[in-house]
Design an enzyme around this catalytic site. Sequence first.
Site: not given
Ligand code: BQF
Length: 291
Positions: A54, A98, A121
């Site tokens: 992020k 987060q 969010d």
């Molecule tokens: C990719 C998330 C579950 C619980 C809390 C790129 C992300 C993930 C995959 C990423 C996620 C999942 C995020 C890929 C943010 C998505 O290339 O496939 C980026 O950073 N995510 C989160 O902040 O909290 C989570 C999943």
Amino acid sequence: MAAEIIDGKAISQQIQAEIKTEVEELKQKHNLVPGLAVVLVGEDPGSQVYVKNKGIACQKAGIKSLEFRKPADFPESELLQLVQELNQNPEVDGILVQLPVPKHINEKKILYAIDPAKDVDGFHPFNVGRLMIGDPIYLPCTPAGIQELLVRAGTKIEGAHVVVVGRSNLVGKPIAMILVQKAKNANATVTVCHTRTPNMADHTRQADILIVAAGKPKAISGDMIKPGATVIDVGVNRLETGLCGDVDFESAKLVAGKITPVPGGVGPMTITMLLKNTLRAARLRLEKSGK
Ligand code: BQF
């Protein structure tokens, strides 16, 4: 015939370039730099990756990112205080805590403390309610990313039968709500399946668009998919072998018409929609200030 792969990374890069241009315009015309505060409590390895993703994405788009990293034993009261400070901070347009937060912290209490105007969010009950009545301000990032992927991949949503697997507040419920709306890029007929759905495959096989947010690796296989369907895999399972989706990609791609990969599908779009919401927050603040 093998499915067309929906390249979430490429689509993300394109949208991020569009956002960057808009951020520059905001700077030039209004001397305003959008700011995003990201709060991370503890050392969950997944969360650390997400927060880093992020921060990098913000920087690339010209959005100012402020990171607040706190130890795993950071008291709930101090986290609440931090959120309140960020609510007041004029440099901060968006606030993101987060998830997941450590067990001693009441997640709802923290999310509900965020100023809804800075809730990029889209998890605050105010924003969830606005979405439900068809008048959204901030859409939650993952569902917003899924809708945008479908649009840019050229999948027709209106009139389609969408089947969602999973009913979480983060993905399943909001994506169902977004796509069923009487609105552009919506007007779908939506079925929501979950762990207590008997004969799940009977439902998934009816889907023109199958959205899988089951939270379980390879929960959906090719035999559960209607030939030609668009399959959106929301799973991010960290296995020893790397990132893995909730769909068994190898069998699914032989049946589906279009399919998102993991990694490189929905994940990058989630980050992109966060940037979009932060830009929107900055614009809304500008409007409110009457400049
Ligand atoms: C990719 C998330 C579950 C619980 C809390 C790129 C992300 C993930 C995959 C990423 C996620 C999942 C995020 C890929 C943010 C998505 O290339 O496939 C980026 O950073 N995510 C989160 O902040 O909290 C989570 C999943």
